[in-house]
Each structure stands twice: as C-alpha cells, then as structure tokens.
Scaffold this active site. Structure first.
Site, PDB file in Angstrom:
ATOM      1  N   VAL A   1       7.875   2.867 -97.867  1.00  0.00           N
ATOM      2  CA  VAL A   1       9.010   3.576 -97.273  1.00  0.00           C
ATOM      3  C   VAL A   1       8.550   4.904 -96.683  1.00  0.00           C
ATOM      4  O   VAL A   1       7.691   5.582 -97.268  1.00  0.00           O
ATOM      5  CB  VAL A   1      10.096   3.815 -98.345  1.00  0.00           C
ATOM      6  CG1 VAL A   1      11.269   4.619 -97.781  1.00  0.00           C
ATOM      7  CG2 VAL A   1      10.576   2.492 -98.942  1.00  0.00           C
ATOM      8  N   CYS A   2       9.109   5.283 -95.509  1.00  0.00           N
ATOM      9  CA  CYS A   2       8.951   6.642 -94.964  1.00  0.00           C
ATOM     10  C   CYS A   2       7.507   6.922 -94.536  1.00  0.00           C
ATOM     11  O   CYS A   2       6.966   6.225 -93.695  1.00  0.00           O
ATOM     12  CB  CYS A   2       9.466   7.629 -96.010  1.00  0.00           C
ATOM     13  SG  CYS A   2       9.597   9.347 -95.541  1.00  0.00           S
ATOM     14  N   ILE A   3       6.853   7.900 -95.133  1.00  0.00           N
ATOM     15  CA  ILE A   3       5.476   8.272 -94.778  1.00  0.00           C
ATOM     16  C   ILE A   3       4.443   7.447 -95.560  1.00  0.00           C
ATOM     17  O   ILE A   3       3.245   7.448 -95.219  1.00  0.00           O
ATOM     18  CB  ILE A   3       5.246   9.791 -95.023  1.00  0.00           C
ATOM     19  CG1 ILE A   3       3.925  10.308 -94.430  1.00  0.00           C
ATOM     20  CG2 ILE A   3       5.307  10.131 -96.503  1.00  0.00           C
ATOM     21  CD1 ILE A   3       3.896  10.369 -92.933  1.00  0.00           C
TER      22      ILE A   3
ATOM     23  N   PRO B   1       3.645   4.328 -95.599  1.00  0.00           N
ATOM     24  CA  PRO B   1       2.823   3.331 -94.873  1.00  0.00           C
ATOM     25  C   PRO B   1       1.476   3.878 -94.397  1.00  0.00           C
ATOM     26  O   PRO B   1       0.595   3.092 -94.034  1.00  0.00           O
ATOM     27  CB  PRO B   1       3.717   2.944 -93.684  1.00  0.00           C
ATOM     28  CG  PRO B   1       5.112   3.124 -94.204  1.00  0.00           C
ATOM     29  CD  PRO B   1       5.020   4.372 -95.057  1.00  0.00           C
TER      30      PRO B   1
ATOM     31  N   THR C   1       9.544   0.465 -93.848  1.00  0.00           N
ATOM     32  CA  THR C   1      10.782   0.942 -93.206  1.00  0.00           C
ATOM     33  C   THR C   1      10.727   2.459 -93.100  1.00  0.00           C
ATOM     34  O   THR C   1      10.193   3.118 -94.000  1.00  0.00           O
ATOM     35  CB  THR C   1      12.029   0.461 -93.989  1.00  0.00           C
ATOM     36  OG1 THR C   1      13.207   0.691 -93.196  1.00  0.00           O
ATOM     37  CG2 THR C   1      12.208   1.218 -95.303  1.00  0.00           C
TER      38      THR C   1
END
Lengths: 221, 221
Positions: free
Chosen positions: A136-138, A140, A191
């Site tokens: 999620v968010c950063i 990845p 995401t």
C-alpha cells in the site's frame, strides 16, 4: 485452518512510521473478511521522529519501530526477525514514510536504497513460497528489492517516485486510488492510497479491494 | 452547509492516549456518511508515556497530547482551546485511556475525577446548544462532568467503572459491543467498543452505528 496474514508495520504515524489510517483499514478489512492477522515490525530505532503537528524533525528524540507499531496493534505485534514466513498465507505492507525510512532507506537514497535486513530476509523467504503479497502507498518501493527486476507495481502517479522505481528495475503503472495493480506472475498487488491526495473513505476503498484481492489469491486464484 | 463534526482526540495509542483504531473508524464512518470532521485535542503534556509493547510506563519520556493526536489526524488537528463550539453540528469522543488520563483524571481518581479545563469548557458550551454528542469506550466517564446528574450512558459492563460512573451521578446501562445507549433528553449516544474484549470488526460495528445515530440526530431526529 483459518487464513493468516502478516501485516508489516513501520512505526506509528505517516511522517516517520506506518500510516495509521492505512494500517487500521488493512486490519479491519482482514477481520471483516474472516481472516486472522499478525502484526510485525523490525526491532530497530526509527530513522528519526517527526512532530506531526509542525512537520519538523524532533531533534534528539528517539523511538523504536516495534514499540511504536504496538500502538496501532494494541500491543499485539512481534519482531519480524522472529517471524516464520511459512506460518502465513499472505503478507501486506501498509504505507507511511516509515516504509521508506525504517523498512528501507528509499526516502533518503531513492533508486540506490536498500531494505532493512530482517524485513528483507522475511519478505524474500515469503516471496519464494509463491504466496501473495500486498503493498500500500509508498511500500511498493520495496518490491524491486524483494522480487528483482520487471515486477509491475503502482505508487499512484508521483513522477519522481515512479522514475526511481523504474531505475530499480520495477515497472511502474499509473493507478487511481480506488483501484489496484496486480503482477499475476509474481502474485503481487499494490494500491496508491495516501500517495494520492485523497479522503480517508477513498483510501479505504482501494485498501479494501487490495485486501480482498490478496485473500482471493490465497485461495489459489 | 455540510454537516461538520468535532472529533476530540487524547493522544495516539490506547494505553496513554486516544485508541487509534476507534479514532480511525470514527473518522472513516463520518467521511463515508458524507460528513466533514475536524480533529481537535488539548495542547497539554500527557499524564505519562506507556511503552505499548511491554505495557510499562516509560520513565522520563514526555509527549504532548495535541502533537501525538496529529499522527492519527495526518497533521490536521487543532487546539481545542481555540475551537468554536458553534461551528460544529456534533461532537464525538473516541476512547482510549487518554480520555481518562489526559482529557480527565478518571484513571487516577475515579469518581473524584475532574475534566481538563479546555476540554470541559468546549464540551459544556457545546452541550448547552442542545446538539448531539457521541462517546466511545471509556470516554463516557466524561458525561457526568459535562451534563450533571442523571445522564444515561454505557461503558459496556465493567462493574468498577460502572460503579464510579453511578457515584458521579450518571446512570450506567449495560450494553453489548454492537449496540449503543441513547439519552434522548440530553441527546447523548455512547457505545462500549474496546471497553469489551472484542475484535476490531466488532468494535467497528458499534462505532459505525453510533456515528450514524449522531448524524441522524443532527438532522433534528
């Protein structure tokens, strides 16, 4: 056996640790789906402490990632160095700068970043089982370190972060907040959530979809 | 005009501040209902800092309630001393020991407790408008201080806390986690959430119902 998911936290507070809202929504989505979860975090000092009212670094203050993560987890969090990857059906990383300041040093070094040893060891061992992981968010930005080159992923649409991801060998795909990106081969879902400037309900929609997709993938789909 | 709700936080972490999960679920429920909210907290030092991994007080460590609340609120939190009660259609207090350690001293003094000055002033001024207030978990222990004697409320079924509430002039009503108690005359709603030993999805069910009831009451029902 009940499906069991590892939720990897990076502190408590989006500027120096785990994004609190994303973490809680992840846990709520898992529990509502009838899936059990175990929070975990590395037992290390945070890169720094940020005053979330002013946005300034709180000079001289020190906090531990595992101890702070226990605030979100209501005490029930374990040291990721002691976690057994084989005990879990899936792993989810909520976001927050902690994922790029404590779990890795991406916030400081970008494409030249490395991942914290205990986190990398757990994540690589889990990836080797072929079971699904969600980011999620950063978070990845951890994917190229875990899976090597050519993994498809999203952090939304931030151009600088996308460029750094591509430099690390990832394949960044633009994605709106209510959707997610799947790398079917590697069984990875990502995401953007609060990488975009969104309301809590919008972030929740994307996170719930990611959680449900990850759960679906634990059933072999 | 969009309905606007004040969410009063007491730090960040259930052992010395606001219960993080209850706070996030409150905000998510409000946003999903299309209602705007403003987080606020008193600008005071916490009673103490608790290590949430061990449960022990972290001797010598100091944190500020407003600054820590900003972690949950993603920086958007204001000093309750500067908040105008007339700008809000409803007020909701999530729980966590912070409500009984920072917003009041109930955790230390029980029935002999008093409420922090800025919080009491805001809450009493708001109560005088006749608009609805919601209280989650341990925060209903504030109600007798705000509304005087004979208000009906719940903290679930904890006998000692219920006795102290009754000594303060409140009328405690036992209540399961997925339900809430309403004092129609005073327009107060309360739900036990994590005062009971429950899962996050169970706490969320009760909190969502409370939020929706409070919003319904802002429409004059």
């Amino acid at each position: 056996m009940m499906t069991k998911v590892a939720v990897v936290l990076s502190g408590s507070g989006f500027l120096d640790g785990a994004e609190i809202q994303e973490s809680v929504i992840t846990m709520l989505s898992l529990d509502r789906a009838g899936v059990s979860y175990q929070c975990m975090a590395p037992d290390i000092e945070q890169l720094h402490v940020v005053n979330h009212l002013t946005g300034e670094v709180s000079e001289g203050e020190r906090r531990n990632v595992l101890v702070e993560a226990a605030r979100i987890a209501r005490t029930n969090v374990i040291d990721i160095a002691l976690a057994n990857p084989n005990e879990f059906d899936a792993v989810i990383f909520p976001g927050g700068y902690g994922a790029a300041k404590n779990l890795s040093d991406f916030a400081v070094k970008g494409a030249d970043s490395t991942v914290q040893t205990d986190v990398l060891q757990f994540a690589r061992a889990f990836a080797a089982t072929g079971k699904p992981m969600g980011f999620v968010c950063i978070s990845p930005t951890l994917i190229p370190h875990i899976y090597g080159a050519d993994a498809s992923l999203t952090i939304g649409s931030d151009a600088d972060t996308a460029t750094a991801i591509n430099e690390m060998g990832g394949i960044h795909v633009n994605c709106p907040v209510e959707d997610f990106v799947v790398d079917e081969e590697r069984r990875i879902v990502s995401t953007p959530a609060y990488m975009l400037d969104v309301r809590i309900s919008e972030a929740a929609t994307g996170i719930e979809k990611l959680v449900n997709k990850v759960i679906e993938m634990t059933n072999g789909k």
